[in-house]
Design a protein around this motif. Structure first.
Motif, mmCIF file in Angstrom:
data_model
loop_
_atom_site.group_PDB
_atom_site.id
_atom_site.type_symbol
_atom_site.label_atom_id
_atom_site.label_comp_id
_atom_site.label_asym_id
_atom_site.label_seq_id
_atom_site.Cartn_x
_atom_site.Cartn_y
_atom_site.Cartn_z
ATOM 1 N N ALA A 717 0.834 -1.192 0.000
ATOM 2 C CA ALA A 717 0.000 0.000 0.000
ATOM 3 C C ALA A 717 0.871 1.245 0.000
ATOM 4 N N TYR A 718 0.281 2.351 -0.473
ATOM 5 C CA TYR A 718 0.909 3.671 -0.495
ATOM 6 C C TYR A 718 0.092 4.605 0.395
ATOM 7 N N ARG A 719 0.789 5.535 1.067
ATOM 8 C CA ARG A 719 0.106 6.574 1.825
ATOM 9 C C ARG A 719 -0.365 7.656 0.865
ATOM 10 N N VAL A 720 -1.588 8.140 1.040
ATOM 11 C CA VAL A 720 -2.210 9.075 0.106
ATOM 12 C C VAL A 720 -2.167 10.468 0.707
ATOM 13 N N ASN A 721 -1.764 11.455 -0.117
ATOM 14 C CA ASN A 721 -1.777 12.848 0.317
ATOM 15 C C ASN A 721 -3.219 13.306 0.468
ATOM 16 N N PRO A 722 -3.588 13.885 1.629
ATOM 17 C CA PRO A 722 -5.010 14.250 1.832
ATOM 18 C C PRO A 722 -5.488 15.396 0.963
ATOM 19 N N TYR A 723 -4.562 16.139 0.318
ATOM 20 C CA TYR A 723 -4.962 17.294 -0.480
ATOM 21 C C TYR A 723 -4.927 17.003 -1.988
ATOM 22 N N THR A 724 -3.981 16.165 -2.440
ATOM 23 C CA THR A 724 -3.783 15.964 -3.881
ATOM 24 C C THR A 724 -3.988 14.527 -4.327
ATOM 25 N N MET A 725 -4.174 13.574 -3.391
ATOM 26 C CA MET A 725 -4.322 12.138 -3.700
ATOM 27 C C MET A 725 -3.053 11.528 -4.297
ATOM 28 N N HIS A 818 -13.814 11.953 -3.353
ATOM 29 C CA HIS A 818 -14.690 12.974 -3.932
ATOM 30 C C HIS A 818 -13.986 14.319 -3.789
ATOM 31 N N LYS A 819 -14.146 15.184 -4.777
ATOM 32 C CA LYS A 819 -13.534 16.509 -4.762
ATOM 33 C C LYS A 819 -14.614 17.545 -5.040
ATOM 34 N N PRO A 820 -15.324 18.013 -4.014
ATOM 35 C CA PRO A 820 -16.381 19.005 -4.251
ATOM 36 C C PRO A 820 -15.791 20.343 -4.683
ATOM 37 N N VAL A 959 -19.578 7.681 11.704
ATOM 38 C CA VAL A 959 -19.707 8.579 10.555
ATOM 39 C C VAL A 959 -18.880 8.018 9.396
ATOM 40 N N PRO A 960 -19.448 7.887 8.201
ATOM 41 C CA PRO A 960 -18.733 7.263 7.080
ATOM 42 C C PRO A 960 -17.785 8.212 6.353
ATOM 43 N N LYS A 990 -10.067 22.254 1.447
ATOM 44 C CA LYS A 990 -9.010 21.974 0.468
ATOM 45 C C LYS A 990 -8.753 20.476 0.314
ATOM 46 N N LYS A 991 -9.182 19.669 1.290
ATOM 47 C CA LYS A 991 -8.861 18.245 1.277
ATOM 48 C C LYS A 991 -9.801 17.462 0.369
ATOM 49 N N VAL A 992 -9.346 16.255 0.024
ATOM 50 C CA VAL A 992 -10.178 15.299 -0.714
ATOM 51 C C VAL A 992 -11.119 14.608 0.281
ATOM 52 N N VAL A 993 -12.360 14.456 -0.099
ATOM 53 C CA VAL A 993 -13.356 13.816 0.778
ATOM 54 C C VAL A 993 -13.341 12.316 0.515
ATOM 55 N N TRP A 994 -13.120 11.534 1.563
ATOM 56 C CA TRP A 994 -13.129 10.068 1.467
ATOM 57 C C TRP A 994 -14.368 9.549 2.180
#
Length: 999
Positions: A717-725, A818-820, A959-960, A990-994
């Motif tokens: 597995a790779y660690r994912v950047n919370p802002y850019t994926m 998701h990226k709103p 909370v999901p 600014k973050k990606v929604v998981w």
């Protein structure tokens, strides 16, 4: 060989489960080899099958082939228990001895060379006598049961009489209760009337007091005006009296003075007297005071006149305004009357339509009852016709016996009878196999030997009268290979387009291992030239004439069966040790592909080659069969599912050469290590102590790219950047089952500890996130599009996320990004602190509290059906709701909507593709004191805030999605908390929604 030596008594001694297990193990052979129409007459005589059951098995449109009919027949017999199994085996002994030997391991005790599978008359008589005896026993049992039921009925009637007496008492109590209830309601209405009278009296009393106060004030003002008027009148009287005296004196002087000097001297004297007259200071002050008071009263009168004019103008304006409002109200009233009339018309039309629908429903019910009555009558008629057929069959048997007598007496008469039979119609008579069990004339004992020798000839001649393309033969012996060729050739000659041959398959009776079965056809053939057709052994002499009339090409079976797989195909073969025959690569992103095939194996004989994609596996063994789709499964799960195959199996495959080549190129170029690709949210802390392991914290998002990494017990597995994926550091993590074991061990350690270590500046350190999932539907990777068999026993295993066992604690949660683009709404936790922050934060630009909209019942039903209701607005209650429209309108205005909702509404918002920001503020006793002023405005104590915070934090792990948490020591006062919350919201935007995929 021990099984071959068993007798029929051993079968009778076996229990029901053993008998049906014996038949279920050969179910595939049974349903492919026998015809149900040959067995149903015997099963009806054995009383294990009814008339309706026989009709359903033979003529139901749901069963389109013979295999489906035999399968349904077995299901019906299984419901009959052991008697059904014994009767079915006895019918196989007569009509399908090979299947009987295969199932039971016993040789049938009937000589088919002499009896041809038919029952002797003596045995039939004994069978009927036994059946009559059993019926008499059943009749005696029914009589005893009838007497018992009569006694029970008498007891029930006595209990019914007691119940009626009890019901009468209850009715009297109910009448008393209703009377007392009416009296109570009457007293209650009287109390309400008294309350209304008291209320009206109190209102009247209060109005009277107000009127009294107004009258008192008015009296005071009138007294003041009267006093002022009296003073003014006194001043006016004094002035007028002075003027009047002066005029009288002047007139007297004018009359008395003489002309000339006397008059002049008088005037001078008077002038001097007037000049000599002086007012005292008191009189001057009084006159000046009177003058000032007169001026002031005049100014007050002017001001009062001006105010009255303004009041008159305002009253005129109000009158005009009220007149306009009255006109508008009348207009609205008229519109409402028109709408009411329209609604009345609509309601009348709807009521008419409902009445028509009720009439149609009643007509449909009546038609259904008539149809049921007609069907029952038709069944009764059919039964009567069957009885007539049985009688006619007996007559035919007697006539044939007489005919054989005549033939035996005069051999020359055989040829005319045969010639007479030739022009008979080729139609097949109904229930022709009843000849096998028809009773003979007992008086005709002289023809006992000749009847047995001639009966097989009767059946063969009856079979010869059937159509050539019919597979329902009256003969108990299966048709030969040449007969099949002849029938298929005649079908092709009559209708060449009626049969389609999409594939070239190898089909043997019973479908042994090595058979390839297509999805659409059960039997497929290849068209060969007639010259290449081999002459089978033992062919009939009459078949040459039939073959000469057929076309030059006929369908025959071909070995070996090889086909280019250009579409989704089902392959059935012996899959014992399947992973030794093939090796697979791929994953949930690319699919599962065959990478290597062992030469000479069953998979190699079925033409499986590298590049074939496995879509589904269906394993049928002694254990309950399972069916699983592999189209979107991970490589780890696919290997485990294929490793379970231990016997005959069916693989649904298709050729996907492009996908396979691309996957192989990526593997060779080390762009990827497998075809797996999905994102997970870690629910526990992974230390990463060993070399090559990845250290992860709770709520981290990881990108898994290989589920069979290194020793097949860990993932890559790779660690994912919370802002850019974008992926950062990588390493190995435990697989799902290993992580579950670590999670359970960590929970056990936490329960054994008495104290929880705390950070020096913060709250308790979070080591684990407990998430419960449904045992029946655990989270899956990207399997939600796969079609699985819900009736299979191992469906839950095939749909499990990654492991064979499905615990309720999930160490990993599958998430999707998701990226709103628009500002996300905000939910605060605890809600009491959120109410305080929303008031302050709504004053800033870009933030606004989401209002609760008022909805009528019709609007609420429509919005709720569309799924646009989020939650009821608690400060308002009743008909006020937080709706999707209100949230989206604020989002379109580039504004963060501040929501006052529970955490349960987060799932509702996710279904609307709205992803809120959750800000959690940790609360302790110290921080609760800092919010004392805000809590006082809400009438909430500090203890209530702490209790609510503890309860809401328990639901936070459910909370999901991820959330932002503020430590208690990160702010000192309410303004500092407001600034921290503002920065946290901007950072979360600014973050990606998981979001998690919940079942």
């Amino acid at each position: 060989m021990a099984e071959l030596c068993r007798t029929d008594s051993t079968l009778t001694a076996l229990d029901e489960d053993a008998l049906w297990e014996m038949m279920e193990s050969h179910r595939y052979k049974i349903v492919r080899s026998i015809h149900p129409s040959r067995l149903t007459p015997y099963l009806r005589q054995a009383k294990v099958l009814g008339q309706l059951d026989e009709e359903e098995v033979l003529h139901s449109p749901r069963f389109t082939n013979s295999a489906m009919r035999v399968g349904h027949l077995l299901d019906l017999l299984k419901a009959r228990g052991k008697n059904g199994a014994i009767a079915f085996l006895e019918s196989l002994k007569f009509h399908n001895p090979d299947i009987y030997t295969l199932v039971t391991g016993l040789q049938p005790d009937v000589d088919f060379s002499n009896f041809s599978g038919l029952m002797e008359t003596s045995k039939l008589t004994a069978c009927l006598a036994g059946a009559i005896g059993s019926l008499q026993e059943e009749l005696a049992q029914e009589k005893a049961q009838k007497e018992m039921l009569l006694r029970q009925c008498a007891r029930l009637q006595e209990s019914l009489a007691r119940a009626e007496v009890h019901i009468e008492g209850l009715r009297q109590l109910e009448a008393d209760h209703s009377r007392m209830k009416c009296e109570a309601s009457a007293h209650f209405h009287e109390v309400l009337k008294l309350k209304d009278e008291m209320l009206s009296l109190s209102l009247h009393y209060s109005n009277t007091l107000q009127e009294k106060e107004l009258a008192t004030t008015r009296c005071r003002t009138l007294q003041e005006e009267l006093y002022l008027a009296r003073q003014e009148l006194q001043r006016v009287d004094m002035v007028s009296s002075c003027e009047w005296e002066f005029r009288e004196r002047s007139l007297k002087m004018a009359c008395d003075l003489e002309p000339g000097d006397k008059e002049l001297s008088r005037l001078k004297e008077e002038n001097q007297k007037l000049r000599s007259l002086t007012f005292s200071l008191v009189e001057k002050d009084i006159l000046e005071q009177d003058l000032d008071e007169a001026l002031e009263s005049k100014q007050e009168l002017v001001a009062r006149i001006h105010s009255l004019r303004e009041q008159a103008a305002a009253a005129e304006r109000q009158r005009k305004q009220y007149w306009e409002e009255k006109e508008q109200t009348l207009l609205q009233f008229r519109k409402t009357q028109v709408d009411c009339e329209l609604y009345r018309e609509k309601m009348s039309t709807l009521q008419g339509q409902v009445a028509e629908l009720q009439k149609e429903r009643d007509q449909a019910y009546a038609a259904r009852d008539r149809a049921q009555m007609e069907s029952s009558q038709s069944l009764l008629e059919k039964d009567s016709l069957r009885r007539k057929v049985f009688e006619l069959t007996d007559q035919v048997c007697e006539l044939r016996t007489q005919l054989r007598k005549l033939q035996a007496e005069s051999p020359a008469g055989f040829q005319p009878e045969a010639e007479a039979r030739a022009p008979c119609p080729r139609g097949k008579p109904r229930l022709v196999r009843m000849h096998a069990v028809c009773p003979r004339d007992n008086s005709d004992s002289s023809l006992q030997g000749s009847t047995e020798s001639q009966l097989w000839w009767d059946l063969s001649t009856t079979s010869s009268r059937e159509p050539a393309n019919s597979f329902r033969s009256a003969s108990p012996v299966p048709p030969s290979q040449q007969s099949l060729y002849k029938r298929m050739a005649e079908v092709l000659q009559e209708d060449p387009e009626s049969l389609s041959f999409p594939e070239i398959l190898e089909v043997d009776p019973g479908i042994p291992p090595g058979t390839k079965v297509d999805l659409d056809t059960d039997l497929d053939y290849e068209i060969l030239d007639k010259a290449d057709l081999p002459e089978p052994e033992g062919s009939l002499q009459c078949s040459s004439r039939d073959l000469s009339t057929s076309e030059s090409s006929v369908p025959v079976r071909r070995r070996p069966a090889r086909k280019i797989l250009s579409q989704v195909t089902v392959l059935a073969f012996q899959g014992a040790a399947l992973l030794e025959q093939i090796s697979v690569i791929g994953g949930n992103l690319t699919g599962i592909f065959i990478h290597r095939v062992t030469p000479g194996s069953a998979a190699d004989e079925m033409a499986l080659r590298p590049g074939t994609q496995i879509m589904m596996v269906n394993h049928e063994a002694s254990t309950p069969s399972f069916k699983a789709a592999l189209e979107n499964t991970t490589l780890e799960q696919a290997v485990r599912l294929l490793g379970r195959v231990t016997g005959f199996c069916c693989l649904t495959v298709k050729v996907n050469t492009e996908g396979y080549k691309k996957l192989v190129q990526d593997l060779e170029a080390k762009v990827a290590t497998s075809g797996d690709s999905f994102y997970i949210r870690v629910n526990l802390a992974l230390q990463g102590r060993a070399e090559g392991e990845l250290q992860a914290y709770c709520n981290d998002v990881l990108h898994v790219t290989d589920t069979l990494f290194q020793n097949h017990s860990c993932w890559h597995a790779y660690r994912v950047n919370p802002y850019t994926m974008k992926t950062a550091e990588h390493g190995a993590i435990p697989n799902y089952s290993q992580a579950q074991q670590r999670l359970i061990a960590l929970i056990q350690d936490m329960t054994q500890q008495r104290t929880v270590t705390r950070k020096s500046l913060g709250g308790p350190q979070k080591l684990v996130r407990i998430v419960s999932v449904d045992k029946a539907n655990p989270p899956r990777s990207s399997f939600d599009k796969s079609q699985l068999n819900p009736s299979s026993l191992e469906d839950h295993t095939s749909t499990c996320f990654w492991a064979e066992s499905c615990f309720t604690l999930a160490p990993y949660s599958l998430v999707h990004p998701h990226k709103p683009s628009q500002p996300r709404p905000v939910i605060f936790l605890p809600r009491m602190v959120g109410k305080i922050l929303s008031r302050k934060l709504s004053l800033r630009q870009g933030f606004k509290t989401c209002p609760a909209e008022y909805l009528s019942q019709e609007e609420y039903d429509a919005w709720s059906q569309r799924g646009d209701i989020i939650q009821e607005g608690e400060p308002y209650g009743g008909h006020c709701w937080v709706t999707r429209h209100a949230v989206e309108s604020l989002m379109h205005k580039n504004t963060h909507a501040l929501l006052d909702v529970w955490l349960d509404s987060v799932c509702v918002l996710h279904r609307m593709d709205i992803f809120p920001i959750i800000v959690h503020i940790s609360i302790n006793e110290k921080t609760a004191k800092k919010l004392r002023k805000g809590l006082q405005r809400l009438s909430v104590s500090e203890e209530q805030l702490l209790e609510a915070a503890r309860q809401e934090e328990m639901d936070l792990d459910k909370v999901p999605c991820l959330y932002s948490s503020l430590a208690p020591d990160s702010w000192s006062d309410l303004d500092g908390l407001l600034g921290c919350v503002h920065l946290a919201i901007l950072d979360e935007q600014k973050k990606v929604v998981w979001t998690e995929q919940r079942p």
